[in-house]
Motif scaffolding. Structure first.
Motif, short mmCIF file in Angstrom:
data_model
loop_
_atom_site.label_atom_id
_atom_site.label_comp_id
_atom_site.label_asym_id
_atom_site.label_seq_id
_atom_site.Cartn_x
_atom_site.Cartn_y
_atom_site.Cartn_z
N GLY A 9 0.82 -1.20 0.00
CA GLY A 9 0.00 0.00 0.00
C GLY A 9 0.86 1.26 0.00
O GLY A 9 2.07 1.21 0.13
N GLY A 10 0.19 2.40 -0.17
CA GLY A 10 0.91 3.66 -0.16
C GLY A 10 0.11 4.77 -0.78
O GLY A 10 -1.11 4.65 -0.97
N LEU A 11 0.80 5.84 -1.11
CA LEU A 11 0.19 7.03 -1.70
C LEU A 11 0.50 7.07 -3.19
O LEU A 11 1.67 6.91 -3.59
CB LEU A 11 0.73 8.28 -1.02
CG LEU A 11 0.31 9.63 -1.60
CD1 LEU A 11 -1.19 9.83 -1.46
CD2 LEU A 11 1.07 10.76 -0.91
N VAL A 12 -0.51 7.28 -3.99
CA VAL A 12 -0.33 7.32 -5.45
C VAL A 12 -1.26 8.38 -6.03
O VAL A 12 -2.32 8.66 -5.46
CB VAL A 12 -0.60 5.93 -6.06
CG1 VAL A 12 -2.05 5.52 -5.85
CG2 VAL A 12 -0.22 5.87 -7.51
N GLN A 13 -0.85 8.95 -7.14
CA GLN A 13 -1.69 9.94 -7.80
C GLN A 13 -2.78 9.25 -8.61
O GLN A 13 -2.62 8.10 -9.05
CB GLN A 13 -0.86 10.83 -8.72
CG GLN A 13 0.04 11.80 -7.99
CD GLN A 13 0.71 12.79 -8.94
OE1 GLN A 13 0.93 12.49 -10.10
NE2 GLN A 13 1.03 13.97 -8.43
N ALA A 14 -3.87 9.96 -8.81
CA ALA A 14 -4.95 9.43 -9.64
C ALA A 14 -4.41 9.03 -11.01
O ALA A 14 -3.60 9.75 -11.61
CB ALA A 14 -6.06 10.46 -9.78
N LYS A 87 -8.38 5.78 -8.73
CA LYS A 87 -9.19 6.97 -8.56
C LYS A 87 -9.19 7.37 -7.09
O LYS A 87 -8.99 6.52 -6.21
CB LYS A 87 -10.63 6.68 -8.99
CG LYS A 87 -10.78 6.13 -10.40
CD LYS A 87 -12.23 5.75 -10.67
CE LYS A 87 -12.39 5.16 -12.07
NZ LYS A 87 -13.81 4.78 -12.33
N PRO A 88 -9.45 8.65 -6.80
CA PRO A 88 -9.52 9.05 -5.39
C PRO A 88 -10.51 8.22 -4.58
O PRO A 88 -10.28 7.96 -3.39
CB PRO A 88 -9.94 10.52 -5.47
CG PRO A 88 -9.37 10.99 -6.78
CD PRO A 88 -9.53 9.81 -7.70
N GLU A 89 -11.59 7.79 -5.19
CA GLU A 89 -12.58 6.99 -4.47
C GLU A 89 -12.11 5.57 -4.16
O GLU A 89 -12.79 4.82 -3.45
CB GLU A 89 -13.91 6.93 -5.24
CG GLU A 89 -13.78 6.52 -6.69
CD GLU A 89 -13.74 7.71 -7.64
OE1 GLU A 89 -13.02 8.70 -7.32
OE2 GLU A 89 -14.41 7.65 -8.69
N ASP A 90 -10.93 5.19 -4.66
CA ASP A 90 -10.34 3.91 -4.28
C ASP A 90 -9.60 4.00 -2.96
O ASP A 90 -9.13 2.97 -2.45
CB ASP A 90 -9.37 3.43 -5.37
CG ASP A 90 -10.06 3.09 -6.68
OD1 ASP A 90 -9.51 3.45 -7.75
OD2 ASP A 90 -11.14 2.46 -6.64
N THR A 124 -3.93 5.27 -0.55
CA THR A 124 -4.43 6.64 -0.67
C THR A 124 -4.17 7.13 -2.08
O THR A 124 -3.02 7.09 -2.56
CB THR A 124 -3.76 7.57 0.34
OG1 THR A 124 -3.98 7.07 1.66
CG2 THR A 124 -4.33 8.98 0.24
N VAL A 125 -5.22 7.58 -2.75
CA VAL A 125 -5.12 8.06 -4.12
C VAL A 125 -5.41 9.56 -4.10
O VAL A 125 -6.51 9.97 -3.74
CB VAL A 125 -6.08 7.33 -5.05
CG1 VAL A 125 -5.86 7.81 -6.50
CG2 VAL A 125 -5.89 5.83 -4.95
#
Length: 127
Positions: A9-14, A87-90, A124-125
Protein backbone atom coordinates in the motif's frame (compact mmCIF):
# COMPACT_ATOMS: atom_id res chain seq x y z
CA UNK A 1 -2.04 -20.16 13.66
CA UNK A 2 -2.84 -18.71 10.27
CA UNK A 3 -1.52 -15.26 9.47
CA UNK A 4 -2.18 -13.12 6.41
CA UNK A 5 0.18 -10.21 5.88
CA UNK A 6 -0.57 -7.52 3.31
CA UNK A 7 2.01 -5.21 1.79
CA UNK A 8 2.34 -2.75 -1.05
CA UNK A 9 0.00 0.00 0.00
CA UNK A 10 0.91 3.66 -0.16
CA UNK A 11 0.19 7.03 -1.70
CA UNK A 12 -0.33 7.32 -5.45
CA UNK A 13 -1.69 9.94 -7.80
CA UNK A 14 -4.95 9.43 -9.64
CA UNK A 15 -4.38 7.35 -12.74
CA UNK A 16 -1.46 5.54 -11.18
CA UNK A 17 -0.97 1.91 -10.21
CA UNK A 18 -0.16 -0.14 -7.15
CA UNK A 19 0.27 -3.85 -6.53
CA UNK A 20 -0.73 -5.28 -3.20
CA UNK A 21 0.53 -8.61 -1.94
CA UNK A 22 -0.86 -10.87 0.73
CA UNK A 23 1.29 -13.70 2.02
CA UNK A 24 -0.14 -16.46 4.17
CA UNK A 25 1.43 -18.72 6.72
CA UNK A 26 0.55 -22.38 6.79
CA UNK A 27 0.59 -25.25 4.35
CA UNK A 28 -3.01 -25.16 3.18
CA UNK A 29 -3.00 -21.90 1.22
CA UNK A 30 -3.83 -23.68 -2.03
CA UNK A 31 -7.03 -25.04 -0.51
CA UNK A 32 -8.37 -21.57 0.32
CA UNK A 33 -10.28 -19.22 -1.88
CA UNK A 34 -8.94 -15.70 -1.46
CA UNK A 35 -10.58 -12.33 -1.57
CA UNK A 36 -9.81 -8.65 -1.19
CA UNK A 37 -12.02 -6.18 0.60
CA UNK A 38 -11.63 -2.51 1.33
CA UNK A 39 -13.00 -0.08 3.87
CA UNK A 40 -13.07 3.67 3.50
CA UNK A 41 -13.58 5.97 6.50
CA UNK A 42 -17.19 5.98 7.62
CA UNK A 43 -18.15 3.21 5.23
CA UNK A 44 -18.78 -0.50 5.51
CA UNK A 45 -16.22 -3.06 4.42
CA UNK A 46 -16.72 -3.66 0.72
CA UNK A 47 -16.00 -6.78 -1.33
CA UNK A 48 -13.97 -5.98 -4.41
CA UNK A 49 -12.43 -9.13 -5.86
CA UNK A 50 -11.93 -12.86 -5.30
CA UNK A 51 -10.08 -15.81 -6.78
CA UNK A 52 -10.67 -19.54 -6.58
CA UNK A 53 -8.31 -22.04 -5.04
CA UNK A 54 -6.61 -22.89 -8.29
CA UNK A 55 -6.72 -19.37 -9.65
CA UNK A 56 -8.82 -20.42 -12.61
CA UNK A 57 -11.88 -18.41 -11.61
CA UNK A 58 -12.21 -14.81 -10.49
CA UNK A 59 -14.97 -12.38 -9.64
CA UNK A 60 -14.85 -8.60 -9.61
CA UNK A 61 -17.12 -5.98 -8.14
CA UNK A 62 -18.40 -3.54 -10.72
CA UNK A 63 -16.50 -0.70 -9.07
CA UNK A 64 -13.13 -2.24 -9.99
CA UNK A 65 -13.90 -4.26 -13.10
CA UNK A 66 -11.47 -3.47 -15.89
CA UNK A 67 -9.04 -1.74 -13.53
CA UNK A 68 -8.10 -4.30 -10.87
CA UNK A 69 -6.76 -7.81 -11.35
CA UNK A 70 -6.32 -10.60 -8.84
CA UNK A 71 -3.84 -13.44 -9.16
CA UNK A 72 -2.21 -15.98 -6.91
CA UNK A 73 0.97 -18.01 -6.64
CA UNK A 74 0.24 -21.07 -4.55
CA UNK A 75 3.92 -22.01 -4.46
CA UNK A 76 4.60 -18.72 -2.67
CA UNK A 77 1.44 -18.69 -0.54
CA UNK A 78 0.71 -15.28 -1.99
CA UNK A 79 -2.22 -13.52 -3.60
CA UNK A 80 -1.80 -10.28 -5.52
CA UNK A 81 -4.03 -7.34 -6.28
CA UNK A 82 -2.91 -5.28 -9.25
CA UNK A 83 -4.65 -1.91 -9.22
CA UNK A 84 -4.50 0.30 -12.31
CA UNK A 85 -6.16 3.58 -13.24
CA UNK A 86 -6.62 4.39 -9.58
CA UNK A 87 -9.19 6.97 -8.56
CA UNK A 88 -9.52 9.05 -5.39
CA UNK A 89 -12.58 6.99 -4.47
CA UNK A 90 -10.34 3.91 -4.28
CA UNK A 91 -8.79 5.37 -1.14
CA UNK A 92 -9.34 2.87 1.68
CA UNK A 93 -7.72 0.27 3.87
CA UNK A 94 -7.39 -2.90 1.82
CA UNK A 95 -7.73 -6.31 3.45
CA UNK A 96 -7.04 -9.76 2.11
CA UNK A 97 -9.07 -12.66 3.41
CA UNK A 98 -9.08 -16.44 3.15
CA UNK A 99 -12.11 -18.68 2.86
CA UNK A 100 -11.37 -22.23 4.01
CA UNK A 101 -14.38 -23.97 2.51
CA UNK A 102 -15.85 -21.89 -0.27
CA UNK A 103 -19.45 -22.71 -1.12
CA UNK A 104 -19.42 -20.51 -4.21
CA UNK A 105 -17.02 -20.31 -7.12
CA UNK A 106 -14.67 -18.57 -7.01
CA UNK A 107 -15.42 -17.47 -3.45
CA UNK A 108 -17.87 -15.74 -1.19
CA UNK A 109 -18.65 -12.08 -1.57
CA UNK A 110 -19.54 -11.24 2.00
CA UNK A 111 -17.16 -10.62 4.84
CA UNK A 112 -18.71 -13.36 6.96
CA UNK A 113 -17.83 -15.95 4.29
CA UNK A 114 -14.16 -15.55 5.17
CA UNK A 115 -12.28 -17.21 8.00
CA UNK A 116 -8.97 -15.39 8.15
CA UNK A 117 -8.07 -11.73 7.66
CA UNK A 118 -4.98 -9.67 7.26
CA UNK A 119 -4.32 -6.51 9.23
CA UNK A 120 -4.95 -4.25 6.25
CA UNK A 121 -2.82 -1.88 4.22
CA UNK A 122 -3.65 1.76 3.48
CA UNK A 123 -4.07 2.90 -0.11
CA UNK A 124 -4.43 6.64 -0.67
CA UNK A 125 -5.12 8.06 -4.12
CA UNK A 126 -4.61 11.80 -4.49
CA UNK A 127 -6.45 13.87 -7.08
Amino acid sequence: QVQLVESGGGLVQAGGSLRLSCTASGRTFSSWAMGWFRQAPGKEREFIIAISRSGASTHYADSVKGRFTISRDNAKNTVYLQMNSLKPEDTAVYYCAAEKSPLKVPAGRRAYDYDYWGQGTQVTVSS
